[in-house]
Write a protein that holds these residues in place. Structure first.
Motif, PDB file in Angstrom:
ATOM      1  N   LYS A 172      -1.490  -6.597  10.810  1.00  0.00           N
ATOM      2  CA  LYS A 172      -1.404  -6.997   9.407  1.00  0.00           C
ATOM      3  C   LYS A 172       0.032  -6.953   8.906  1.00  0.00           C
ATOM      4  O   LYS A 172       0.446  -7.757   8.086  1.00  0.00           O
ATOM      5  N   TYR A 187      -7.917 -14.397   9.120  1.00  0.00           N
ATOM      6  CA  TYR A 187      -6.576 -13.801   9.184  1.00  0.00           C
ATOM      7  C   TYR A 187      -5.778 -14.502  10.281  1.00  0.00           C
ATOM      8  O   TYR A 187      -4.618 -14.872  10.102  1.00  0.00           O
ATOM      9  N   GLY A 235      -6.360  -1.696   7.435  1.00  0.00           N
ATOM     10  CA  GLY A 235      -4.911  -1.783   7.611  1.00  0.00           C
ATOM     11  C   GLY A 235      -4.189  -0.482   7.432  1.00  0.00           C
ATOM     12  O   GLY A 235      -3.031  -0.473   7.030  1.00  0.00           O
TER      13      GLY A 235
END
Lengths: 125, 110, 143, 506, 500
Positions: free
Chosen positions: E401, E319, E391
């Motif tokens: 996120k 990520y 999330g």
């Protein structure tokens, strides 16, 4: 390739041949003692190289003589002679050590043949 | 293998012959070696050290350090032969005794 | 008669030749200033004389020239040469700069004697060292 | 006039002779004398280095007071100061380590071994200091003779391995001498400074080219440049540990140093790089040597043989530095001389300590030593990390400089070779590290694999413990040295090496 | 005080190095004293790091150069927002890990505890060192130390399997390290400088092949640690290490060092502009996106709890890499902040896994039925971490996120938005069921309240609170969000007007 060329340079050629013979003995012979002999020949070739370089046409040995004075062309070059003297002593020293090592090798493996020794080394290991 | 060695040696010898083209001719009194440093030796040996034999003067005086090194080489050779071939019973025990070896191997410094 | 081959000839000839060799060797050592020669050549001759003794007379020769003598001779010769080199340094010269060795004397004279002693020391050294090498080789080595 | 340049080798020579005489009476006295001499010469080397660094001038010393080119000259410049300090430092460390190890591994040889060690150091430091190409030969042979004897007194195979080394060494010395001859007959002088003044006129001279070639071949044989290295593994495998610890670190390096000196100080600039492709040849051979040594080291079961193969690779790093022939690459090579000396000395000495306590020389038998000899083994870890090139140990920086040098020279293959060899050395050193920190005896199957190497019959009946102080302290000193040289490598470079490589700039 | 502040970067590094020496010297017998060193060092380290936060946010850059280690390159420290962010999170979590580790090691009666704590301290020193590195060489130096110091921790179990994994770990780590050294040498040889510059210092004039070579070497070097596929396989295996190690090093310090390397590489070496122009950003982004999806899918299949968490870590590291590779300010902000939030959440999860293992001996997900009734605090914290990673709002993961998603829209790459969304679902799919099983299925084994020791539960609780706090008030805890903004401002030159 003229006659003069060979006349002026034949010592070099002979020395190179001698050097080659010495190298051949050192590298190709299997017997350790013969290798040392080759080494001696090799070293001799080098001594000869220096000695012939000390040579001057028509000159005498480098010991002062009254009638010649200190004319540089009258005496041979002393420096290479000193070098050769040193080199010879070094050569003798190396030969002595080489012989001691060979002696001990022979005592341990009962042979001077390189390949035999290597085989016996493997066996005993 | 053998052939390769011979060829290699021949190459070395040939290389030397090739290189000698630019060396002075045999006995040339005007060669660089005969005209540079050596002239000093010939001219001054007698003046500097009363020694007519120039080789000796160069050997022991001008290049005395070489000779000193050479002397050390000789001593080194003698020493080396002795070191290789002889065994001294050390003043600290018998050398080949396994117990002695074990004693050396174990414990702190003597 | 303890010589290896019990040969009278060998014994007599070696007894006769060795002193001659040695005298000539001493001449070669000390006369290096004037003639070809010097410490190395003379030292080798001296060693040769001892080796001749060793070969001809076997064990007996060790009484005349003990086993350890070679090593001592070599070490003392080298040591003396080394100290000869150090001597000028005490008086501000460089290593082996004989001209400085003993200040009141003339430099040329000093160099002459410096060369002389260097040759003599080398003679002893080579003598001892070569005999020591021979002796070591003659023992055959301890394994 | 400063007497330091003369003092460094002569104090060693004097110590050797006195040690011989003293040793005939008492072995311990012999050792004390030799050690004293080595310490004195180390002090002299330090002083000399201090003087050179603080004044920025090299000390020129005319032997016998004869001004060169008449006489022989000793030159204590930055590079020589660097080398002599290293040589005598290793000497100091090893001479204090030696007694126990020599008496254990070569019984009855100790008396003559100490003077030989001093002679070896004298020869090497003389080689480093001399400013005369023939005098270099004399010292080369002093060192070589002492080394032959010392290397032969170890295990059973020692003499034979050493004969082969001797023949190579004699050939190397002979070629070098022949090169000196060619040089002398072309230029008429033997003094390095004088030669460097004369040779620029003789660049096209075939004899000078031959001289350069022969001298480099001779020194290359002596420095075990691949593929002329084949004597090395056998010799180091059979030599006593203290001797390997003395010879492996410095002997081959000094030959490499001599090549560097010829390259920088004797032959005209560009001669080794453009007129004759000597540096490039040395570089390519070294690149081969690095890969060869690193790969073969992986397969070895004997600890010392592994180190020997690794030495083949490591000396080639120095060769690669020469091959790069640019300032930073050469700095890398020169720095690697010190790095490798410390690391390899450390590792060989550790091998000796282990052998003393356990009789073991094979890697699979070293299992579990981490517990028994913790300090020695932590020192080993430091040495291994340095070999792989993990910061902040010394090995990292020399490799880094070599890499940078390779980038600057655009030598991408050499760049790749250095990277690859680091990986390979990681493989073989971590294999050992893992072994020694395992629990002993957990896996009997691995210890019984048998090939090569000798295990002493005298298996210890005492509990295996830490090495005695006389052997542990040198090891620790070297381990600390490895780290210090790494951390302060730039101090070394800026004080000594930058002025050495100055001729290569621009 | 000012003096102290200016030497704080060095002190922060040295304090744990000192502890690393003191710990083995104190030894196994006086273990309370030994543990004191760890605790003291960790608190002191955090103190040193934290005291620099106000200054750095105010624009101050604490610089120190220690000694020259190569011509023109110094061993130099410089505290900038990026380093500080990482350093703060790592050093804060070390305090908690220290307490936790003491509980863990004593509870499990583990071997070689001195070595363990000592090496942990070395790792932290190296981590903080690389955070504060002012140039690439210093960075690589600490990076390599970190790689090697982790090895003894990986083989801690001393089993044959541990050694095998240790070997694999080393091969990866050393390869990566050497690639980095090679890349560093390349950059130095070409440009003559190694100092990090916000916005990068490499020039396009070096030519594409050279830039790509540099990128490849560094991507290899950092990619290994950051677990970017296909270089991830060491990470799940390294879970054989004791859980505190997995928690702190293999979820926070070591792996984040790789990610942090990418931050430095993109933001401070290449510079976003050049990195995007040469196309490397796209390559990196594609690799990262693939890693996210694949790792999440693999995680679904794992029954071993730590293995599942490990693959989750692999995914979440990417990520950050992806956020960096997108090169837009919003995504970078998300990436930077995700470094913190992921650290808080993932360490919670690992702590929980360790507590469960030490307390009940359970390692597998399928064995955890009903365990929530026995260890409600632990599993409750696990739940918070799990939903955070998925999330869900109000937990830290949501904030980061969100920005990542916004950033991918900004960058015009909707496909990556899809990646984020899908992986969020996958996250939920592999983590949430653990919690539901633990609480809602029953098992005769787990009855009655019986928590792990306080030394372990307390850190779990604290990290859980931290995760929540980061979600509710992102800037509330040591102003992590502001620091993240400062990073993005430094790298891209964009300025954010308001906080998140």
């Amino acid at each position: 390739m003229t006659i003069e060329f060979f006349a002026g340079r034949y010592p070099y050629i002979l020395i190179a041949v001698l050097l080659g013979i010495g190298l051949y003995g050192m590298t190709m012979k299997r017997n350790l003692l013969k290798k040392v002999i080759g080494m001696t020949i090799f070293q001799t070739a080098i001594y000869l190289f220096f000695i012939q370089g000390a040579n001057k046409m028509g000159a005498t040995i480098p010991v002062y003589a009254e009638e010649l004075g200190t004319e540089p062309t009258a005496y041979m070059n002393p420096l290479p002679q000193v070098i050769v003297l040193t080199a010879i002593v070094v050569g003798v020293a190396i030969t002595g050590v080489a012989l001691s090592l060979i002696l001990l090798t022979y005592k341990r493996y009962g042979s001077l043949d390189e390949e035999v020794i290597i085989r016996r080394m493997r066996e005993s290991a | 293998m053998r052939l390769a060695g011979v060829v290699l040696i021949a190459l070395v010898a040939g290389f030397l012959m090739w290189a000698t083209r630019d060396l002075p001719l045999r006995g040339d009194p005007q060669s660089p070696a005969s005209t540079h440093v050596s002239v000093y030796y010939i001219e001054n040996a007698l003046v500097d050290s009363k020694t007519p034999n120039m080789v000796t003067a160069v050997l022991a005086d001008y290049r005395g350090f070489d000779t000193f090194g050479e002397a050390v080489v000789v001593v080194a050779a003698a020493l080396s032969c002795l070191l290789i071939l002889l065994r001294r019973r050390d003043d600290q025990g018998v050398v080949d005794d396994p117990d002695e070896r074990r004693r050396i191997a174990g414990g702190a410094d003597p | 008669m303890t010589s290896r081959y019990d040969s009278v000839f060998l014994d007599v000839v070696s007894r006769g030749v060795v002193p001659l060799i040695q005298i000539f060797a001493l001449y070669v050592v000390t006369h290096g200033h004037y003639d070809p020669g010097g410490g190395f050549q003379g030292g080798v001759m001296l060693a040769a004389s001892i080796i001749l003794l060793r070969v001809a007379q076997g064990e007996e020769s060790y009484e005349r020239f003990p086993r350890a003598a070679g090593l001592y001779l070599a070490a003392f010769g080298a040591l003396a040469f080394c100290l000869l080199g150090f001597m000028p340094q005490l008086f501000g010269g460089n290593f082996l700069e004989y001209g400085y060795a003993i200040p009141p004397m003339e430099a040329v004279e000093l160099r002459y004697w410096g060369i002389f002693f260097a040759e003599v020391f080398i003679g002893f050294l080579v003598w001892g060292a070569l005999v020591a090498i021979y002796d070591a080789l003659a023992t055959g080595g301890f394994d | 006039m400063s007497q330091i340049p003369a003092l460094i080798p002569t104090s060693l020579l004097l110590a050797a002779l006195l040690s011989l005489l003293a040793g005939l009476r008492s072995q311990r006295a012999g050792h004390a004398v030799a050690a004293a001499g080595i310490v004195v010469s180390f002090g002299a080397a330090l002083l000399g280095m201090w003087e050179v660094v603080s004044t920025g001038q090299s000390i020129r010393y005319a032997m016998g007071g004869w001004i060169p080119p008449i006489g022989i000259e000793f030159v204590l410049d930055h590079l020589a100061a660097y080398m002599t300090t290293l040589i005598t430092f290793i000497g100091v460390v090893v001479i204090f380590y030696a007694p126990r190890s020599i008496r254990f591994e070569s019984p009855g040889k100790a008396t003559f071994a100490y003077p030989s060690m001093a002679l070896l150091l004298a020869g090497l430091s003389g080689m480093a200091l001399t400013g005369d190409v023939f005098n270099l030969y004399v010292f080369l042979e002093i060192a070589a003779l002492a080394a032959y004897a010392l290397l032969a007194i170890g295990d059973r195979g020692g003499p034979f391995a050493t004969v082969r080394y001797l023949l190579i060494g004699a050939a190397g010395g002979g070629f070098y001498l022949l090169g000196v001859g060619f040089l002398y007959f072309s230029a008429g002088t033997l003094n390095m400074a004088d030669l460097s003044a004369i040779l620029p006129e003789l660049v096209e001279n075939r004899a000078v080219m031959a001289a350069a070639g022969l001298m480099v071949i001779g020194l290359g044989l002596k420095m075990a440049l691949f593929p002329m290295h084949f004597w090395m593994p056998d010799v180091y495998t059979n030599a006593p540990s203290a001797v390997s610890g003395l010879i492996a670190p410095i002997m081959t390096k000094v030959s490499a140093y001599a090549i560097i000196r010829l390259f920088l100080d004797v032959f005209p600039p560009g001669f080794f790089t453009e007129t004759l492709p000597i540096t490039a040849t040395v570089g390519w051979l070294s690149a081969g040597g690095i890969l060869y040594g690193s790969i073969l080291a992986i397969g070895q079961h004997d600890y010392r043989r592994m180190l020997a193969y690794s030495s083949v690779g490591q000396i080639s790093y120095v060769g690669l530095g020469i091959g790069l022939a640019n300032p930073i690459g050469l700095i890398g090579g020169l720095l690697h001389i010190v790095n490798h000396a410390l690391m390899k000395g450390l590792l060989f000495l550790i091998g000796g300590s282990v052998r003393l306590r356990t009789g073991v020389t094979r890697i699979p038998d070293m299992k579990g030593l981490g517990k028994a000899m913790p300090w020695t083994m932590y020192a080993f870890v430091i040495g291994a990390l340095a070999m792989v090139g993990i910061p902040p140990t010394a090995g990292f920086f020399s490799k880094l400089y070599l890499l940078i040098g390779a980038v600057e020279a655009g030598a991408w293959i050499w760049f790749a070779v250095i990277i690859a060899s680091s990986l390979l050395s990681a493989v073989y050193f971590f294999r050992v590290t893992e072994m020694i920190f395992r629990d002993p005896g957990s896996d009997p199957a691995e210890t019984s694999r048998d090939q090569g190497g000798e295990k002493d019959e005298s298996t210890p009946d005492h509990p295996v413990g830490e090495a005695p102080a006389s052997m542990l302290i040198p090891v620790v000193i070297l381990a600390v040295g490895v780290i210090l040289v790494g951390v302060f490598n730039f101090a070394i470079i800026s004080a000594l090496l930058e002025s050495v490589v100055a001729p290569l700039e621009g | 005080m000012d003096q102290l502040l200016h030497s704080a970067p060095l002190l922060a590094i040295l304090v744990s190095a000192l502890a690393a020496v003191a710990i083995p010297l104190t030894g196994e017998r006086r273990r309370n004293l030994r543990e004191t060193w760890t605790i003291l060092a960790s608190i002191a380290k955090f103190g040193f790091v934290a005291m620099m936060i106000p200054g750095v946010l105010a624009g101050e850059r604490y610089e120190m150069s220690l000694l020259e280690i190569a011509p023109g390159v110094e061993l130099a420290l410089k505290v900038d927002p990026a380093g500080l962010l990482f350093a703060t999170s790592a050093s804060f979590l070390w305090i908690l890990t220290s307490f936790y580790a003491i509980g863990y090691m004593r509870g499990g009666n583990e071997r070689k505890q001195s070595r363990f704590f000592s090496m942990l301290a070395v790792c932290l020193s190296a981590t903080i060192g690389l955070c504060f590195s002012a140039n690439l060489l210093t960075f690589v130096l600490f990076y390599e130390i970190l790689s090697v110091a982790t090895y003894p921790l990986v083989i801690h179990a001393g089993s044959e399997k541990a050694y095998r994994i240790g070997r694999q770990y080393l091969i990866y780590a050393i390869t990566a390290g050497i690639a980095l050294v090679g890349g560093t040498a390349l950059i130095y040889g070409l440009t003559g400088t190694l100092d990090f510059q916000p916005g990068g210092f490499l020039e396009a004039g070096l030519g594409a092949p050279m830039l790509w070579t540099i990128f490849a070497l560094f991507a290899l070097g950092f990619g290994v640690k950051a677990g970017v596929m296909p270089l991830q396989s060491w990470l799940p295996n390294a879970m054989i290490a004791p859980t505190p190690v997995s928690a702190l090093l293999h979820a926070v310090a070591v792996v984040k060092a790789g990610v942090f390397g990418f931050v430095r590489l993109v933001g401070y070496v290449f510079g976003p502009g050049l990195f995007g122009d040469m196309g490397a950003a796209t390559v990196l982004a594609v690799f990262a996106a693939a890693t996210i999806l694949l790792a999440s899918l693999i995680a679904l299949t794992k029954d071993d709890l730590k293995a599942r968490l490990a693959y989750s870590t692999v995914g979440h590291l990417s990520y950050i890499v992806l956020g960096v590779a997108l090169l837009v300010p919003q995504a970078m902000l998300g990436a930077a902040f995700h470094m913190v939030t992921h650290a808080a959440m993932k360490i919670t999860l690992f702590f929980c896994a360790g507590a469960i293992y030490i307390h009940t001996g359970k390692k597998k997900v399928s064995q955890l039925d009903g365990i929530g009734r026995q260890m409600p605090v632990t599993l409750g914290a696990f739940g918070v971490g799990a939903v955070g990673l998925a999330g869900v709002p109000l937990v830290g993961g949501f904030v980061s996120k969100w920005y990542l998603a916004v950033g991918s829209v900004d960058a015009g790459m909707l496909i990556f938005l899809g990646v984020f969304l899908v992986s969020g679902l996958l996250n939920a799919a592999y983590l949430v069921p653990i919690v539901t099983r633990a609480f809602f299925r029953s098992s005769p084994e787990h009855t009655g309240f019986n928590e792990a020791s306080l030394l372990m539960v307390a850190p779990i609780f604290v990290t859980m609170l931290l995760s929540l706090l980061l979600g509710i008030h992102p800037d509330g805890f040591f102003q992590f969000f502001s620091i993240s903004e400062a990073i993005v401002e430094a790298v891209t030159g964009t300025s954010f007007t308001g906080g998140g």
